[in-house]
Design a protein around this motif. Structure first.
Motif, PDB file in Angstrom:
ATOM      1  N   THR A   1       0.693  -1.191   0.058  1.00  0.00           N
ATOM      2  CA  THR A   1       0.083   0.053   0.106  1.00  0.00           C
ATOM      3  C   THR A   1       0.907   1.231   0.012  1.00  0.00           C
ATOM      4  O   THR A   1       0.704   2.416  -0.645  1.00  0.00           O
ATOM      5  N   VAL A   2       1.790   1.381   0.716  1.00  0.00           N
ATOM      6  CA  VAL A   2       2.767   2.602   0.581  1.00  0.00           C
ATOM      7  C   VAL A   2       3.701   2.773  -0.444  1.00  0.00           C
ATOM      8  O   VAL A   2       3.795   3.675  -1.045  1.00  0.00           O
ATOM      9  N   ALA A   3       3.954   1.283  -1.011  1.00  0.00           N
ATOM     10  CA  ALA A   3       4.907   1.473  -2.177  1.00  0.00           C
ATOM     11  C   ALA A   3       3.791   2.126  -3.503  1.00  0.00           C
ATOM     12  O   ALA A   3       4.448   3.049  -4.294  1.00  0.00           O
ATOM     13  N   MET A   4       2.753   1.742  -3.527  1.00  0.00           N
ATOM     14  CA  MET A   4       1.769   2.018  -4.683  1.00  0.00           C
ATOM     15  C   MET A   4       1.280   3.795  -4.292  1.00  0.00           C
ATOM     16  O   MET A   4       1.460   4.498  -5.436  1.00  0.00           O
ATOM     17  N   ALA A   5       1.068   3.869  -3.335  1.00  0.00           N
ATOM     18  CA  ALA A   5       0.790   5.364  -2.832  1.00  0.00           C
ATOM     19  C   ALA A   5       2.033   6.250  -3.085  1.00  0.00           C
ATOM     20  O   ALA A   5       1.827   7.375  -3.963  1.00  0.00           O
ATOM     21  N   LEU A   6       3.316   5.879  -2.710  1.00  0.00           N
ATOM     22  CA  LEU A   6       4.416   6.609  -2.980  1.00  0.00           C
ATOM     23  C   LEU A   6       4.688   6.910  -4.636  1.00  0.00           C
ATOM     24  O   LEU A   6       5.198   7.712  -4.945  1.00  0.00           O
ATOM     25  N   GLY A   7       4.378   5.563  -5.096  1.00  0.00           N
ATOM     26  CA  GLY A   7       4.743   5.582  -6.640  1.00  0.00           C
ATOM     27  C   GLY A   7       4.000   6.546  -7.494  1.00  0.00           C
ATOM     28  O   GLY A   7       4.283   7.285  -8.425  1.00  0.00           O
ATOM     29  N   GLU A   8       2.649   6.451  -7.207  1.00  0.00           N
ATOM     30  CA  GLU A   8       1.727   7.624  -7.778  1.00  0.00           C
ATOM     31  C   GLU A   8       2.047   8.749  -7.309  1.00  0.00           C
ATOM     32  O   GLU A   8       2.087   9.802  -8.347  1.00  0.00           O
TER      33      GLU A   8
ATOM     34  N   ALA B   1      -1.719   9.108   4.218  1.00  0.00           N
ATOM     35  CA  ALA B   1      -2.792  10.030   4.380  1.00  0.00           C
ATOM     36  C   ALA B   1      -2.657  11.246   3.265  1.00  0.00           C
ATOM     37  O   ALA B   1      -3.864  11.483   2.461  1.00  0.00           O
ATOM     38  N   ALA B   2      -1.583  11.318   2.642  1.00  0.00           N
ATOM     39  CA  ALA B   2      -1.254  12.406   1.556  1.00  0.00           C
ATOM     40  C   ALA B   2      -1.808  11.853   0.239  1.00  0.00           C
ATOM     41  O   ALA B   2      -2.572  12.375  -0.607  1.00  0.00           O
ATOM     42  N   HIS B   3      -1.529  10.494   0.208  1.00  0.00           N
ATOM     43  CA  HIS B   3      -2.262   9.808  -1.052  1.00  0.00           C
ATOM     44  C   HIS B   3      -3.742   9.846  -1.200  1.00  0.00           C
ATOM     45  O   HIS B   3      -4.271   9.962  -2.319  1.00  0.00           O
ATOM     46  N   ILE B   4      -4.522   9.600   0.126  1.00  0.00           N
ATOM     47  CA  ILE B   4      -5.775   9.661   0.093  1.00  0.00           C
ATOM     48  C   ILE B   4      -6.196  11.089  -0.275  1.00  0.00           C
ATOM     49  O   ILE B   4      -7.132  11.261  -1.046  1.00  0.00           O
ATOM     50  N   SER B   5      -5.542  12.193   0.425  1.00  0.00           N
ATOM     51  CA  SER B   5      -6.019  13.274  -0.190  1.00  0.00           C
ATOM     52  C   SER B   5      -5.752  13.598  -1.755  1.00  0.00           C
ATOM     53  O   SER B   5      -6.620  14.448  -2.277  1.00  0.00           O
ATOM     54  N   PHE B   6      -4.653  13.175  -2.037  1.00  0.00           N
ATOM     55  CA  PHE B   6      -4.256  13.299  -3.515  1.00  0.00           C
ATOM     56  C   PHE B   6      -5.355  12.834  -4.397  1.00  0.00           C
ATOM     57  O   PHE B   6      -5.724  13.231  -5.532  1.00  0.00           O
ATOM     58  N   ARG B   7      -5.984  11.439  -4.158  1.00  0.00           N
ATOM     59  CA  ARG B   7      -6.791  10.785  -4.753  1.00  0.00           C
ATOM     60  C   ARG B   7      -8.015  11.384  -4.751  1.00  0.00           C
ATOM     61  O   ARG B   7      -8.855  11.590  -5.855  1.00  0.00           O
ATOM     62  N   ASN B   8      -8.578  12.174  -3.612  1.00  0.00           N
ATOM     63  CA  ASN B   8      -9.730  12.974  -3.701  1.00  0.00           C
ATOM     64  C   ASN B   8      -9.822  14.302  -4.309  1.00  0.00           C
ATOM     65  O   ASN B   8     -10.824  14.724  -5.011  1.00  0.00           O
ATOM     66  N   ARG B   9      -8.654  14.720  -4.889  1.00  0.00           N
ATOM     67  CA  ARG B   9      -8.399  15.970  -5.560  1.00  0.00           C
ATOM     68  C   ARG B   9      -8.279  16.018  -6.887  1.00  0.00           C
ATOM     69  O   ARG B   9      -8.443  16.795  -7.751  1.00  0.00           O
TER      70      ARG B   9
ATOM     71  N   ARG C   1      -0.144   3.806 -11.611  1.00  0.00           N
ATOM     72  CA  ARG C   1      -1.587   3.791 -10.919  1.00  0.00           C
ATOM     73  C   ARG C   1      -1.649   2.837  -9.979  1.00  0.00           C
ATOM     74  O   ARG C   1      -1.187   1.580 -10.260  1.00  0.00           O
ATOM     75  N   SER C   2      -2.056   3.008  -8.563  1.00  0.00           N
ATOM     76  CA  SER C   2      -2.090   2.003  -7.603  1.00  0.00           C
ATOM     77  C   SER C   2      -3.444   1.239  -8.013  1.00  0.00           C
ATOM     78  O   SER C   2      -4.438   1.864  -8.204  1.00  0.00           O
ATOM     79  N   PRO C   3      -3.253  -0.247  -8.202  1.00  0.00           N
ATOM     80  CA  PRO C   3      -4.222  -1.049  -8.430  1.00  0.00           C
ATOM     81  C   PRO C   3      -5.562  -0.998  -6.834  1.00  0.00           C
ATOM     82  O   PRO C   3      -6.397  -1.387  -7.279  1.00  0.00           O
ATOM     83  N   LEU C   4      -4.808  -0.426  -5.976  1.00  0.00           N
ATOM     84  CA  LEU C   4      -5.623  -0.541  -4.850  1.00  0.00           C
ATOM     85  C   LEU C   4      -6.460   0.560  -4.670  1.00  0.00           C
ATOM     86  O   LEU C   4      -7.353   0.853  -4.048  1.00  0.00           O
ATOM     87  N   GLY C   5      -5.932   1.832  -5.370  1.00  0.00           N
ATOM     88  CA  GLY C   5      -6.789   3.247  -5.304  1.00  0.00           C
ATOM     89  C   GLY C   5      -6.732   3.492  -3.689  1.00  0.00           C
ATOM     90  O   GLY C   5      -5.721   3.368  -2.908  1.00  0.00           O
TER      91      GLY C   5
ATOM     92  N   GLY D   1      -6.887   1.237  -0.829  1.00  0.00           N
ATOM     93  CA  GLY D   1      -5.809   0.563  -0.328  1.00  0.00           C
ATOM     94  C   GLY D   1      -4.938   1.292   0.449  1.00  0.00           C
ATOM     95  O   GLY D   1      -4.331   0.885   1.627  1.00  0.00           O
ATOM     96  N   SER D   2      -4.736   2.797   0.657  1.00  0.00           N
ATOM     97  CA  SER D   2      -4.131   3.638   1.378  1.00  0.00           C
ATOM     98  C   SER D   2      -5.009   3.712   2.683  1.00  0.00           C
ATOM     99  O   SER D   2      -3.933   3.769   3.878  1.00  0.00           O
ATOM    100  N   ILE D   3      -6.203   3.647   2.756  1.00  0.00           N
ATOM    101  CA  ILE D   3      -6.772   3.433   4.099  1.00  0.00           C
ATOM    102  C   ILE D   3      -6.637   2.438   4.947  1.00  0.00           C
ATOM    103  O   ILE D   3      -6.462   2.339   6.135  1.00  0.00           O
ATOM    104  N   VAL D   4      -6.836   1.012   4.088  1.00  0.00           N
ATOM    105  CA  VAL D   4      -6.447  -0.001   4.804  1.00  0.00           C
ATOM    106  C   VAL D   4      -4.860  -0.074   5.462  1.00  0.00           C
ATOM    107  O   VAL D   4      -4.605  -0.500   6.445  1.00  0.00           O
TER     108      VAL D   4
END
Length: 425
Positions: free
Chosen positions: A40-47, A352-360, A372-376, A379-382
């Motif tokens: 989850t961290v790798a995908m969030a940071l990758g995006e 947390a930043a990735h969750i906000s990033f996805r919302n914006r 792109r994270s396949p978890l969306g 994934g970052s929330i979990v």
């Protein structure tokens, strides 16, 4: 290779012994959960790295998608965690040397290896990269060989599987995998270095490949290694006085293999320290360039190395020296617990930043990213929940980690307000 080099070090090669000691064969579950959290961290940071390739990485993401407080906490906390992790690698290196020179004092090895580490990191990044590449390749190749040999011994019937031979799969209780999570998650610390180093990457197009390769290599190596370790060696033979990889080869009585493995785990500790000091100095450099630390720390020497940041980032070595002098038996456990809090703050801010990033971001903007994270967002929330659970558990076992963690957080909060007052507008 910077991320792989920074990850495959003491966390796996010595910390796995602590995880086995705490949870027995159930430590396998600890590493599987840690692998998912790491994904989850790798995908969030990758995006985020694809959208904003910059030195400082998650500190920048915290600034952009949360606020300046979280941006500062991520950078400064991670820097403290890295600096202490350098000390952990030095303690491990001294532990490995004691197998060959049992009469030598641990602090002498720490001083010798620290001097070598500083010489490398005060030179150009190209010099650092060449050294780290070969050190990483040695330990990566050896661990893969270890996995292959161990699998052959188990599948060929030459070694009886030990997964339930010493009190069952859960000899320490059903909750023991949670207790061992500290060492499992700490072992995976390093995937975030991919994002940290994007500022010095030749092309942002290399980031997706680097993120995926780092995650897949680490997952195969870590999960594969812990499965083999617990299959070949009785878990109650593990500890932190010797790498379990060395103990395993001694258990199966392969001639000279334990000595060769001891050399490899020594190079792994030095490689991990090398990569960690590199990233720690760049994190402090980023703080200085953004006004959150002294401007002197943002200066480069003629070879392009942030020399003052390198020197200050090595303070964990002094911490290690103090521990081996006054608490030698628990030096490794204490320094890992202290480093864990700083490292995990960067993961929490990144998620947390990735969750906000996805919302914006709009679907069109997300579709344009090379990774792109396949978890969306979910994934970052979990992942945030899992990492928070690991942090709370770390503070409760042993209780000393609670006080060191709270002290670290209090220092970070005070430092933020002091730095904000003195920060140029």
């Amino acid at each position: 290779m910077v991320a792989v080099g920074g990850s495959i070090g003491t966390g796996l090669l010595l910390g796995s012994g602590a995880a086995m000691e705490v949870a027995g064969p159930a430590a396998i579950l600890s590493f599987l959960i840690a692998a998912f959290a790491n994904w989850t961290v790798a995908m969030a940071l990758g995006e985020l790295a694809c959208a904003h390739p910059a030195a400082g990485s998650f500190g920048v993401y915290g600034d952009l998608y949360l606020n300046s407080f979280f941006g500062f906490i991520a950078r400064a906390g991670y820097w403290i965690g890295l600096a202490l992790a350098i000390g952990a690698e030095m303690v491990a290196a001294a532990t490995y040397m004691s197998a060959w020179f049992p009469g030598a004092r641990s602090y002498l090895w720490i001083i010798v290896f620290s001097a070598l580490l500083l010489v490398i990191n005060l030179r150009s990044v190209g010099s650092y990269g060449r050294v780290e590449f070969w050190l990483s390749m040695i330990k990566l190749a050896t661990i893969i060989v270890f996995i292959v040999i161990g699998a052959a011994l188990l599948l060929g019937g030459r070694v009886a599987p030990q997964y339930d031979a010493q009190g069952g799969f859960f000899p320490k209780g059903l909750w023991s995998p949670l207790v061992a999570m500290t060492f499992a998650v700490y072992s995976f610390g390093g995937v975030e270095m991919v994002a940290v180093t994007t500022g010095e990457s030749r092309s942002s197009k290399e980031t997706p490949r680097a993120v995926w390769l780092t995650f897949l290599i680490l997952t195969f190596v870590y999960v594969g290694a812990i499965i083999i370790l617990l299959g070949v060696m009785p878990w109650n033979h593990a500890g932190v006085t010797e790498s379990p990889f060395v103990t395993t080869f001694r258990t199966v009585r392969i001639p000279h293999a334990s000595g060769v493995m001891n050399f490899v785990v020594l190079t792994a500790a030095l490689s991990g320290a090398n990569a960690t000091l590199y990233v720690a100095s760049r994190m402090l450099f980023s703080l200085a360039r953004s006004g959150w630390a002294s401007a002197r720390l943002g200066r480069l020497n003629p070879e392009g190395s942030p020399q003052y940041a390198v020197l200050l980032s090595s303070f964990g070595i002094l911490f290690a020296l103090a521990l081996v002098l006054w608490a030698p038996e628990n030096a490794f456990r204490y320094i890992v617990g202290a480093a864990f809090t700083g490292m995990i703050l960067s993961w929490l801010v990144s998620l947390a930043a990735h969750i906000s990033f996805r919302n914006r971001r709009t679907p069109q903007e997300l579709a344009a990213l090379p990774l792109r994270s396949p978890l969306g967002k979910w994934g970052s929330i979990v992942g945030f929940i899992l990492v928070t659970t690991a942090l709370i558990q770390t503070w409760l076992y042993p209780r000393m980690n609670l006080w060191s963690g709270l002290a670290c957080f209090a220092v970070l909060v005070m430092s933020y307000f002091v730095a904000r007052i003195n920060r140029p507008t």
